[in-house]
Design an enzyme around this catalytic site. Structure first.
Site, PDB file in Angstrom:
ATOM      1  N   ASP A 351      32.380  31.736  79.692  1.00  0.00           N
ATOM      2  CA  ASP A 351      32.448  31.051  81.054  1.00  0.00           C
ATOM      3  C   ASP A 351      30.875  30.986  81.018  1.00  0.00           C
ATOM      4  O   ASP A 351      30.557  30.686  80.002  1.00  0.00           O
ATOM      5  CB  ASP A 351      32.401  32.317  81.568  1.00  0.00           C
ATOM      6  CG  ASP A 351      34.226  32.328  82.757  1.00  0.00           C
ATOM      7  OD1 ASP A 351      34.823  31.663  82.258  1.00  0.00           O
ATOM      8  OD2 ASP A 351      34.566  33.594  82.428  1.00  0.00           O
ATOM      9  N   GLU A 907      34.715  55.868  38.661  1.00  0.00           N
ATOM     10  CA  GLU A 907      35.311  55.059  40.033  1.00  0.00           C
ATOM     11  C   GLU A 907      33.966  55.823  40.723  1.00  0.00           C
ATOM     12  O   GLU A 907      33.330  55.030  41.320  1.00  0.00           O
ATOM     13  CB  GLU A 907      36.420  56.009  40.757  1.00  0.00           C
ATOM     14  CG  GLU A 907      38.198  55.141  40.529  1.00  0.00           C
ATOM     15  CD  GLU A 907      37.705  54.353  39.994  1.00  0.00           C
ATOM     16  OE1 GLU A 907      37.452  53.256  41.069  1.00  0.00           O
ATOM     17  OE2 GLU A 907      38.274  53.622  39.313  1.00  0.00           O
TER      18      GLU A 907
END
EC number: 7.2.2.10
Length: 1042
Positions: A351, A907
């Site tokens: 806008d 990990e």
């Protein structure tokens, strides 16, 4: 009634067979009610709770987990011995995850449907109608109003239906229809036909629309549409018909789930088939069925290992963290997946009013006459600083500040601005800003008077509340406003009649006039030059009008107001004020004083944000209800268009767009950067075309009219000051209504996607490792290295924490210098898949190797041969191959503990590798993301907890390890860092050129150049640990030579 705006009042009344003074008969009301129904928007029939819950289980990944949980539950039911209780942990935890996932999904779905219900807040409860059963006006429930009803509306009323005006009972009728059309100022209405059948709602000046508000005046009209046939009803239908698209991330995860399910199915079947020869092994009691069930359990464990159970939770957490960071930047995200979608936004449809501009009208230029000689004249032109409602700014002439009280013309101009005005400034203490009270145009004039300070008012020491209207108050103390001649369309001006508060012979009553330059100047006979007035000649008039035209059509496209004075107006008693048609007679023989030019200025920071968007490959399109000239001018000022760029095929009005054929409309959406004078339907159509080009569109809006487009776009962005409908239909709300906030959110979205890729890579490589581990143990015939409950613990808890912390990885410095990523590009590219596979294979092999080391080479282990380990199921007292071996040793918890500890440690190393996709750990040390360091410490602490705190080792079927065993764990785990560093080096230097500055081949790389950027503290910290671990003997080589 179709096109009621094009018909005369008589034609509309004739169509409904109604008289304006009496209204409909009760018989007519009954028939019309039967035909058109109630004047209300029907309640949306949403999905039932059960339907919403079932919908959450349509995801493929979720169905695989559900199937695994059901099979695990059945197998646990028939489990015998000590493992009965622990066997139920796995299906219970999986079901818990699925239930939590479903609850979040249902909650988000429920929120999405609120947008349609929010429309009901714009339905008025009561309406005033004339009907034949009563002689006077009567109040009835708005839902009982029917087409043809004669309705009376007045200031403060909410319009109950779509109405064609039949008569206006006040001087003017002003309507605030911003919620429907997006117009920032109230609109003046009239009763004349508008002949254009294709007029947009903004141009239907004889129509009132349901849900809008009467700002001033009183009128009567005939209802032409009710309920779903009103303009607000059409918006509701469009919203109902709009299906919510799945976000790019959701689509990628769906594709990923599909690929994963196929791979899992193939591996499970392969593991089961490979072991068909072992179904009759003695350990199964010679029963083929029991052997088949045993290996079926292993296949289920494999499925659990392959599915990243923690992925949905980690993604949700990462997105939630992203929303918190965005909230600090004034972007409030309502839909979590849209955080990531922002990252691949390729078009921002914004806008104009309030988003690209401040929505605070301000006067930036003005002029008065300097001297006049016959047909020639010279002007004193001034510029004014300050672009908000704050009464702070300076008046400049030739770029130098001036004192306005030195110019008589400016003193009179300020007097007109202050008195010909019903607005004021107000200081909002809660927000700490100045706000308007009244019309935006008049507030701009009030603010101008404060900046001019023509009477040198002492402003020091005033509070901000007192400062707001200090200079205006001084002028109002000098002159008293007696009455106002309201604005009307025919004369395009308004005036006030003022008398001096201290009458004298020299000071008399005056009339001050402001209005459209062409209307006011035509009625001027004289010009004010200093304190005198001289006759206006055609040459002078031409010069003034040429300057005004230049201001109105130049780069600023200013809205100009002419200011004039009537020095000798008629006395009040001589005026007939009842009829507004007389007003023009009293506003003649005027003296032109000056002209002001105002605009809704662009936000200061918007130009740099538009430039940033261009660098990032994002197209910015302005979509506004304003006229084309103003829209293009603002586009030029903020950089959407260049100063001299030809906008022929790049700027369209809604009408021009409609007149194009579908192919030309498609081309327009491909190239255009400005759409002006648009309606809600245009916004939705533009979004559809952009989506057909595979663009990811962010659409801003604040009114009810914007809701369908906000819902249709991938990212609907509502203004914080917007309507509830717009907010509930959107994915994101801008707390500060600022375009720059959208760009900051896009940058955050890109960073989040990069981090998401890192933790998905981290989790998947972990799962690949688990699959390889189970596959290897099954293929080699080893005892189970990991059981389902351990895999669940690793996937959800141990891996989940570092994966979440990877969401805090710092963004790349060049993140906004790259084009938007293609939303169709796979989540895992070919090279990344190879990396997952390579790292995953090492993780799996290392885990199995750790278990094998305990059996074959560990000091406290049984030291069996490789053959005995791979044929452990044939272990019996009478089997010569297992002479001297206690068969119970193959059920020892130590190998499982070694395997689980290696998996967890490896990990944690892998989490460090994921700090950056391609940057070396030597250049990006772990403390770049302190949250990751903390999460690794916490994950290892939790692992120690299940190892050393009773009764957890019993539940997880593990046992505490000694120092030698821990050294072996580190020895097996650390090489994964070296392996990934090698893969990163290949990616940096051979697969992704340009990411790092590569030395030319002709030059030798000096030591200082090669080591530039290396984190020496990290090197000094890690080297002693590596040397100690690998210099300590753990019988590692015995495993290969035994």
């Amino acid at each position: 009634m179709e096109n009621a705006h094009t018909k005369t009042v008589e034609e509309v009344l004739g169509h409904f067979g109604v008289n304006e003074s009496t209204g409909l008969s009760l018989e007519q009301v009954k028939k019309l009610k039967e035909r058109w129904g109630s004047n209300e928007l029907p309640a949306e029939e949403g999905k039932t709770l059960l339907e919403l819950v079932i919908e959450q289980f349509e995801d493929l990944l979720v169905r695989i987990l559900l199937l695994a949980a059901c099979i695990s539950f059945v197998l646990a039911w028939f489990e015998e011995g000590e493992e009965t209780i622990t066997a139920f942990v796995e299906p219970f935890v999986i079901l818990l995850i699925l239930v939590a996932n479903a609850i979040v999904g249902v909650w988000q779905e429920r929120n999405a449907e609120n947008a349609i219900e929010a429309l009901k807040e714009y339905e008025p409860e009561m309406g005033k109608v004339y009907r034949q059963d009563r002689k006077s006006v009567q109040r009835i429930k708005a839902k009982d109003i029917v087409p043809g009803d004669i309705v009376e509306i007045a200031v403060g009323d909410k319009v109950p239906a779509d109405i064609r005006l039949t008569s206006i009972k006040s001087t003017t009728l002003r309507v605030d229809q911003s919620i429907l059309t997006g117009e920032s100022v109230s609109v003046i209405k009239h009763t004349d036909p508008v002949p254009d059948p294709r007029a947009v709602n903004q141009d239907k000046k004889n129509m009132l629309f349901s849900g809008t508000n009467i700002a001033a005046g009183k009128a009567m009209g005939v209802v032409v549409a009710t309920g779903v046939n009103t303009e607000i009803g059409k918006i509701r239908d469009e919203m109902v018909a709009t299906e919510q698209e799945r976000t790019p991330l959701q689509q990628k995860l769906d594709e990923f789930g599909e690929q994963l399910s196929k791979v899992i199915s193939l591996i499970c079947i392969a593991v089961w088939i490979i072991n068909i020869g072992h179904f009759n092994d003695p350990v199964h009691g010679g029963s083929w069925i029991r052997g088949a069930i045993y290996y079926f359990k292993i296949a289920v464990a494999l499925a659990v290992a392959a599915i990243p159970e923690g992925l949905p939770a980690v993604i949700t957490t990462c997105l939630a963290l992203g929303t918190r960071r965005m909230a600090k930047k004034n972007a409030i995200v309502r839909s979590l997946p849209s955080v990531e979608t922002l990252g691949c936004t390729s078009v921002i449809c914004s806008d104009k009013t309030g988003t690209l501009t401040t929505n605070q009208m301000s006067v930036c230029r003005m002029f008065i006459l300097d001297r006049v000689e016959g047909d020639t004249c010279s002007l004193n032109e001034f510029t004014i600083t300050g672009s908000t409602y704050a009464p702070i700014g300076e008046v400049h002439k030739d770029d130098k500040p001036v004192n306005c009280h030195q110019y008589d013309g400016l003193v009179e101009l300020a007097t007109i601005c202050a008195l010909c005005n019903d607005s004021a400034l107000d200081y909002n203490e809660a927000k700490g800003v100045y706000e308007k009270v009244g019309e935006a145009t008049e507030t701009a004039l009030t603010c101008l008077v404060e900046k001019m300070n023509v009477f040198d008012t002492e402003l020091k020491g005033l509070s901000k509340i007192e400062r707001a209207n200090a200079c205006n108050s001084v002028i109002k103390q000098l002159m008293k406003k007696e009455f106002t001649l309201e604005f009307s369309r025919d004369r395009k001006s308004m005036s006030v009649y003022c008398t001096p508060n201290k009458p004298s012979r020299t000071s008399m009553s005056k009339m001050f006039v402001k209005g459209a330059p062409e209307g006011v100047i035509d009625r001027c006979t004289h010009i004010r030059v200093g304190s005198t007035k001289v006759p206006m000649t055609s040459g002078v008039k031409q010069k003034i009008m040429s300057v005004i035209r230049e201001w109105g059509s130049g780069s600023d496209t200013l809205r100009c107001l002419a200011l004039a004075t009537h020095d000798n107006p008629l006395r009040r008693e001589e005026m007939h004020l009842e009829d507004s048609a007389n007003f023009i007679k009293y506003e003649t023989n005027l003296t032109f004083v000056g002209c002001v030019g105002m605009l809704d200025p662009p936000r200061i920071e918007v130009a740099s944000s538009v430039k940033l968007c261009r660098q990032a490959g994002i197209r910015v399109i302005m979509i506004t209800g304003d006229n084309k000239g103003t829209a293009v001018a603002i586009c030029r000022r903020i950089g959407i268009f260049g100063q001299d760029e030809d906008v022929t095929s790049k700027a369209f009005t809604g009408r021009e767009f409609d007149e194009l054929n579908p192919s030309a409309q498609r081309d327009a959406c491909l190239n255009a950067r400005c759409f002006a004078r648009v309606e809600p339907s245009h916004k939705s159509k533009i979004v559809e075309f952009l989506q057909s080009f595979d663009e990811i569109t962010a659409m801003t809006g604040d009114g009810v009219n914007d809701a369908p487009a906000l819902k249709k776009a991938e990212i609907g962005i509502a203004m914080g000051s917007g309507t509830a409908v717009a907010k509930t239909a959107s994915e994101m709300v801008l707390a500060d209504d600022n375009f720059s906030t959208i760009v900051a959110a896009v940058e955050e979205g890109r960073a989040i996607y990069n981090n998401m890729k890192q933790f998905i890579r981290y989790l998947i490589s972990s799962n690949v490792g688990e699959v390889v581990c189970i596959f290897l143990t099954a293929a080699l015939g080893f005892p189970e290295a990991l059981i389902p409950v351990q895999l669940l613990w690793v996937n959800l808890v141990t891996d989940g924490l570092p994966a979440t912390a990877l969401g805090f990885n710092p963004p790349d410095l060049d993140i906004m210098n790259k084009p938007p990523r293609n939303p169709k590009e796979p989540l895992i590219s070919g090279w990344l898949f190879f990396r997952y596979l390579a790292i995953g294979c090492y993780v799996g092999a290392a885990t199995v190797g750790a278990a094998a080391w305990w059996f074959i080479a560990a000091d406290g282990g049984p030291r069996v041969s490789f053959y005995q380990l791979s044929h452990f199921l044939q272990c019996k007292e009478d089997n010569p191959d297992f002479e001297g071996v206690d068969c119970a040793i193959f059920e020892s918890p130590y190998p499982m503990t070694m395997a689980l500890s290696v998996l967890v440690t490896i990990e944690m190393c892998n989490a460090l590798n994921s700090l950056s996709e391609n940057q070396s750990l030597l250049r990006m040390p772990p403390w770049e993301n302190i949250w990751l360091v903390g999460s690794i410490c916490l994950s290892m602490s939790l692992h120690f907890l299940i190892l050393y705190v009773e009764p957890l080792p019993l539940i997880f079927q593990i046992t505490p390890l000694n120092v030698t065993q821990w050294l072996m764990v580190l020895k097996i785990s650390l090489p994964v860092i070296l392996m990934d560093e090698t893969l990163k080096f290949v990616a940096r230097n051979y697969l992704e050129p340009g990411k790092e500055c590569v030395q030319p081949a002709t030059k030798s790389c000096s030591f200082s150049a090669c080591t530039d950027g290396i984190s020496w503290p990290f090197v000094l910290l890690i080297m002693p640990l590596v040397i100690w671990v690998y210099s300590t003997d753990t019988n590692f080589s015995d495993m290969f030579w035994s």
